[in-house]
Structure formats: structure tokens, C-alpha cells
Write a protein that holds these residues in place. Structure first.
Motif, short mmCIF file in Angstrom:
data_model
loop_
_atom_site.label_atom_id
_atom_site.label_comp_id
_atom_site.label_asym_id
_atom_site.label_seq_id
_atom_site.Cartn_x
_atom_site.Cartn_y
_atom_site.Cartn_z
N VAL A 1 19.31 -2.94 -7.89
CA VAL A 1 18.13 -2.98 -8.76
C VAL A 1 17.60 -4.40 -8.83
N SER A 2 16.30 -4.54 -8.64
CA SER A 2 15.66 -5.86 -8.76
C SER A 2 14.73 -5.87 -9.97
N THR A 3 14.95 -6.83 -10.86
CA THR A 3 14.04 -7.07 -11.98
C THR A 3 13.35 -8.43 -11.78
N ASP A 4 13.43 -8.93 -10.56
CA ASP A 4 12.85 -10.24 -10.20
C ASP A 4 11.50 -10.00 -9.51
N PRO A 5 10.38 -10.50 -10.07
CA PRO A 5 9.07 -10.24 -9.47
C PRO A 5 8.93 -10.75 -8.05
N GLU A 6 9.59 -11.86 -7.72
CA GLU A 6 9.50 -12.40 -6.35
C GLU A 6 10.25 -11.51 -5.36
N VAL A 7 11.42 -11.02 -5.76
CA VAL A 7 12.17 -10.10 -4.90
C VAL A 7 11.39 -8.80 -4.73
N ASN A 8 10.81 -8.31 -5.82
CA ASN A 8 10.00 -7.08 -5.76
C ASN A 8 8.85 -7.23 -4.77
N LYS A 9 8.22 -8.40 -4.79
CA LYS A 9 7.09 -8.64 -3.88
C LYS A 9 7.54 -8.52 -2.42
N VAL A 10 8.69 -9.09 -2.10
CA VAL A 10 9.21 -9.03 -0.73
C VAL A 10 9.51 -7.58 -0.34
N ILE A 11 10.11 -6.83 -1.28
CA ILE A 11 10.43 -5.42 -1.02
C ILE A 11 9.17 -4.62 -0.77
N LEU A 12 8.13 -4.86 -1.55
CA LEU A 12 6.88 -4.11 -1.42
C LEU A 12 6.12 -4.47 -0.15
N GLN A 13 6.20 -5.73 0.27
CA GLN A 13 5.42 -6.17 1.43
C GLN A 13 6.14 -5.92 2.74
N ASN A 14 7.47 -6.03 2.76
CA ASN A 14 8.24 -5.78 3.98
C ASN A 14 8.48 -4.28 4.11
N HIS A 15 7.46 -3.60 4.65
CA HIS A 15 7.55 -2.15 4.66
C HIS A 15 7.54 -1.60 6.08
N GLY A 16 8.23 -0.50 6.29
CA GLY A 16 8.20 0.18 7.59
C GLY A 16 9.29 -0.30 8.52
N SER A 17 9.32 -1.60 8.79
CA SER A 17 10.33 -2.12 9.71
C SER A 17 11.61 -2.53 8.98
N THR A 18 11.49 -2.83 7.67
CA THR A 18 12.65 -3.29 6.90
C THR A 18 13.03 -2.29 5.80
N PHE A 19 12.03 -1.83 5.05
CA PHE A 19 12.28 -0.87 3.97
C PHE A 19 11.42 0.38 4.16
N ILE A 20 12.01 1.52 3.87
CA ILE A 20 11.26 2.78 3.89
C ILE A 20 11.43 3.46 2.54
N PRO A 21 10.51 4.35 2.17
CA PRO A 21 10.64 5.04 0.88
C PRO A 21 11.93 5.84 0.81
N ALA A 22 12.49 5.92 -0.38
CA ALA A 22 13.70 6.73 -0.61
C ALA A 22 13.59 7.32 -2.01
N TYR A 23 13.25 8.60 -2.08
CA TYR A 23 13.03 9.25 -3.37
C TYR A 23 14.05 10.37 -3.59
N PRO A 24 14.24 10.79 -4.85
CA PRO A 24 15.17 11.90 -5.12
C PRO A 24 14.82 13.13 -4.27
N LYS A 25 15.84 13.91 -3.95
CA LYS A 25 15.67 15.02 -3.02
C LYS A 25 14.66 16.05 -3.51
N SER A 26 14.56 16.25 -4.82
CA SER A 26 13.60 17.24 -5.33
C SER A 26 12.17 16.84 -4.97
N ILE A 27 11.88 15.53 -5.01
CA ILE A 27 10.54 15.05 -4.67
C ILE A 27 10.27 15.21 -3.18
#
Length: 480
Positions: A83-109
Motif C-alpha cells: 500500500v502506498s500513501t505517498d503521493p510521489e510513489v502513487n504518481k509513478v504507479i499511475l504513470q508507469n502503466h502497461g509495461s510495468t503495472f497493469i490493473p488488478a481488481y477483485p475477481k467479482s469486478i
């Protein structure tokens, strides 16, 4: 009987041993954030859920941030997660998308929205669809038309209030937003199709956060069946529009999002063409703001203003001034009129910050990542918490107080890393301007038409943000 008890004890010892072994393995990983995985299987889920039923929904995050720092590990909803509560870390997570991070939601969704969901697609296809949605929602033609449609819907709904003994704001706002959005998506007006879609969509949404079991009679099964029934209606509308497009030699003007997608298919090569099921499924997904997020934002704005009479009075003064200008000039309202009211926009920003309707995003690391010295191993889920940032006293003084004036002091800070009600990066909500417009129109006509007294009510933050009693109010028309 003794044999059975012995078996359960043995199984318990095995589970405990395995859990301790896994915890030690995780704890010895170099650079992994500090934290606690809690109990076997359930982890710290119970405390996480319990915090959602309190007046401080981020207390779960606050407690662990004070113990382990802004980024920590835990286990919630059956998943070991960072869990990140750091705005700078959140920014990196949100911007590094597709090649580094992909969506991961609960199975029902993921079950309900499907593999071609806007939430789950990545790479070129995601960028393309996001651009199509954003381009349509930002077009001057749509802005002019939808401003009038929202006005009409707001005025019509508010006109019915004067004859009602008690108004439940959470129910009433859904009458405004759902029909406007469906009309923008598919040009469906009031009638049987609209009633059917609204009824089935309410049933569909009930399964978003549930146990992911699809047996007949289960919540997920019922929601999936509701989606099947909606798909038949949407598919029929799309096919009718396709046929009409084939039977004309001229390109008709684009009037809704179905037109946008069909025009894109027509102009794309065979390899790039979007399948029909992709269109119908995502049209349904795009209805979510009309039934869930926007009505909630409107309701909570009324709640916060009811609890802050000084802000309500200031809001009324600004909006009464605009109404007087329009009455004197006999001119209609434009998009820019609503968006130019500064204090109204401050009220909206403060509502979005305090309400935290979209409180976080879930991502999964495709490879080992290091951000600000924190290691996120491949395959681990990471939760970028927006609510923790919005409610952090270091970012917002007296963060639990509704204070629209704070935005006058902060100025351009509305666009910084500490304010992310619409997400960020490649998946920044393309409807953010439309959302602000809807809230502006609703607040304008509400505060220039009625005064009200709200009954006591509480906000519940889990599984989604809503009012416990749907926010009952009594209204008194303003004499003009």
C-alpha cells in the motif's frame, strides 16, 4: 470424533507452519516495505473493512503509516499487497502503466466487466479507446448539447421536489445523472428502454463487490444475468445504427458515443477493427458514473453544505449573481458560465477531496520495481491510496473539515500529486470536466431554487461510499 478433532488440529498446524514460513520469506526480501500480513488467509481484512464503517475511513492506513512509513505491506481481501500513501510513489504507479503495472481488481469486478473491459485492457488499445472517449467528451458540440440536457434533467427533477414531503437526495440525484449519460452514450430518451436499462443496471451493480461464486442464486450470478439482458438491448441499438450507417452515402454528424465507436470501426483497417462485443460491453461499463459516482458526489456535496452554513451562503451568493445576470440579459447558460464560478469549483474540489468516492487504484507489478527505495516484487499487487493522501494533515490542514476556502490559498495545487479524485497518468478519467459540469449545474439550480434542512445521516465508506439513510431533506422553495 477424536479422530476428526485431531485432523483439524493437524491441518491447523500445517496452515500455521506454512503461513509463518511464507511470512519469513517475504520479510527477508531486501528492500520490501515494512508491514504485517496478519492472520492466515484473512490477513488484516477485518480491520480494513471495519474502518470503512467509521467516521475516519482511512484509520486503517493511518495506523500502519505511523508504524511502518508511507509505503507498507499488508494482506487484505485475500491478497498480500503493498500500500502506498505517498503521493510521489502513487504518481509513478499511475504513470508507469502497461509495461510495468497493469490493473488488478477483485475477481467479482473482472468477472462482471469481462476481459475487454476498459479497466483491464492495456497498451495501444487502451490508449486508443481512452483517446476516443476523451475526444468525444471534450468536443464543443457535445459540451453545448449536454449542458442543455443536464439543465433540463436537473430542472425537471427539482421541480418535483416542491410537492414532496421528504426528499431522499441519494435517490433523486440518480434520476438526473443516469438518463443524461445513457442519452450521451446511445441517444436513448425517456421510455421503456431507459427504464429497463436503469432497472437492470441497478441489479448489475450489486455484484461489483461480492463473493466471486457464479452458482445460480448467488449475487454474482444474478448480476451477470442482468448484464446479459442489458447486452441484448445495447446490441440491438448498435446493430440498428450500423445498418443505418451502411445504408447512407453521407457521413451523418456524430451525436453519441456509439457513433464515435462505429465511425472508428469504419475508418480502421481489418486488423485494428474493434469487435462488436467490445462496443456493447464498454457502453455498459461507461454507465457506471451515471448510477454510482456522480449521484454520490452530488449527495455528499449537499451533505457537506448542510453541515457548513457559511459555505452554503457564499455558494448561494455566487450562484444568485449568475442567475440575475442571465435573467437580465435573457441569455441561456453556457458550459463556461457554470465552470467560471470560482467558489462553486472550490466547493466541488473540496467535496471530491473529502468524499474520496474513488479511494484507490489496484495495480499488479509485471516485473521487479524499485520506487524511492521501496521494492515491489514481480507479481505483487500494489494499492495507490488516494484517500490517505487527501486526508493527510501534512497535505491538508484540518483535513477532516469541509473548507472550500482552502483552495483559494492553494491555487494551482488542485492539479498537484496530492489531489487525485480522477486518478492520473494514462488512465486519468476522461470525463473529469463533464463531472465538474454536472455538479456545477446541479448545485446552481439547487441553491437558487430551494433552501433545505437535512436530517441527521452518516456516510458509509464500504463497500462503496454512500449515505446510510440516503440523506433525507425537507425543502422550501425560494421566492423569486
Amino acid at each position: 470424533m477424536e479422530w476428526l478433532i485431531g485432523c483439524w488440529v493437524f491441518i491447523g498446524i500445517l496452515v500455521g507452519w506454512y503461513w509463518i514460513k511464507e511470512k519469513k520469506k517475504i520479510e527477508t526480501k531486501h528492500g520490501l516495505p515494512k508491514g504485517n500480513l496478519g492472520w492466515p488467509f484473512i490477513g488484516e481484512t477485518l480491520e480494513f473493512i471495519a474502518s470503512g464503517y467509521t467516521s475516519r475511513p482511512v484509520s486503517f492506513m493511518e495506523k500502519r503509516r505511523s508504524l511502518y512509513g508511507k509505503v507498507f505491506r499488508t494482506n487484505i481481501l485475500g491478497t498480500p499487497i503493498i500500500v502506498s500513501t505517498d503521493p510521489e510513489v502513487n504518481k509513478v504507479i499511475l504513470q508507469n502503466h502497461g509495461s510495468t503495472f497493469i490493473p488488478a481488481y477483485p475477481k467479482s469486478i473482472t468477472e462482471l466487466f469481462g476481459k475487454n473491459s476498459i479497466l483491464q485492457i492495456n497498451g495501444t488499445l487502451q490508449k486508443r479507446v481512452h483517446a476516443l472517449i476523451g475526444g468525444f467528451l471534450r468536443s464543443p458540440q457535445l459540451k453545448a448539447r449536454i449542458t442543455k440536457e443536464i439543465e433540463h434533467s436537473v430542472k425537471f427533477t427539482l421541480s418535483t421536489w416542491k410537492d414532496m414531503h421528504e426528499i431522499y437526495v441519494q435517490d433523486e440525484t440518480k434520476k438526473i445523472t443516469f438518463e443524461v449519460l445513457v442519452e450521451a452514450l446511445m441517444s436513448i430518451g425517456p421510455g421503456e428502454d431507459m427504464k429497463f436499462l436503469k432497472r437492470e443496471f441497478e441489479e448489475f451493480l450489486k455484484g461489483l463487490i461480492c463473493i466471486p461464486i457464479k452458482f445460480p442464486g448467488t449475487r454474482l450470478y444474478k448480476s451477470l444475468k442482468a448484464k446479459e439482458r442489458m447486452l441484448k438491448v445495447v446490441r440491438r441499438i448498435v446493430e440498428e445504427r450500423k445498418t443505418a450507417l451502411r445504408n447512407t452515402n453521407e457521413k451523418p454528424p456524430i451525436i453519441d458515443f456509439v457513433d464515435v465507436l462505429l465511425r472508428d470501426i469504419e475508418e480502421s483497417s481489418e486488423m485494428q477493427r474493434l469487435p462488436s462485443d467490445f462496443i456493447t460491453g464498454n457502453i455498459i461499463e461507461l454507465m457506471v458514473p451515471g448510477e454510482e459516482t456522480m449521484p454520490t458526489a452530488m449527495t455528499l456535496a449537499v451533505k457537506f453544505l448542510s453541515d457548513c452554513p457559511v459555505a452554503l451562503e457564499k455558494l448561494m451568493e455566487e450562484n444568485m449573481e449568475l442567475k440575475k445576470q442571465k435573467t437580465d440579459s435573457s441569455e441561456g447558460y453556457a458550459w463556461t458560465d457554470y465552470m467560471s464560478m470560482q467558489f462553486t469549483q472550490n466547493v466541488i474540489s473540496e467535496t471530491l477531496r473529502l468524499a474520496n468516492i474513488i479511494n484507490a487504484v489496484w495495480r499488479k507489478a509485471l516485473k521487479d520495481v524499485e520506487i524511492k527505495g521501496y521494492s515491489i516484487p514481480q507479481g505483487w499487487c500494489v494499492l495507490a491510496s488516494f484517500s490517505s493522501v487527501h486526508m493527510n494533515e501534512n497535505n491538508y490542514e484540518n483535513s477532516y473539515r469541509f473548507d472550500p476556502w482552502r483552495w483559494e490559498k492553494m491555487g494551482a495545487a488542485v492539479n498537484n500529486n496530492c489531489f487525485t479524485p480522477f486518478g492520473g497518468g494514462q488512465r486519468l478519467c476522461p470525463g473529469l470536466e463533464l463531472s465538474r459540469l454536472e455538479l456545477s449545474i446541479f448545485l446552481h439550480h439547487l441553491v437558487t431554487s430551494y433552501r433545505w434542512v437535512a436530517q441527521q445521516d452518516e456516510i458509509v465508506y464500504f463497500p462503496t461510499v454512500k449515505m446510510k439513510r440516503k440523506l433525507p431533506i425537507r425543502v422550501t422553495p425560494i421566492s423569486t
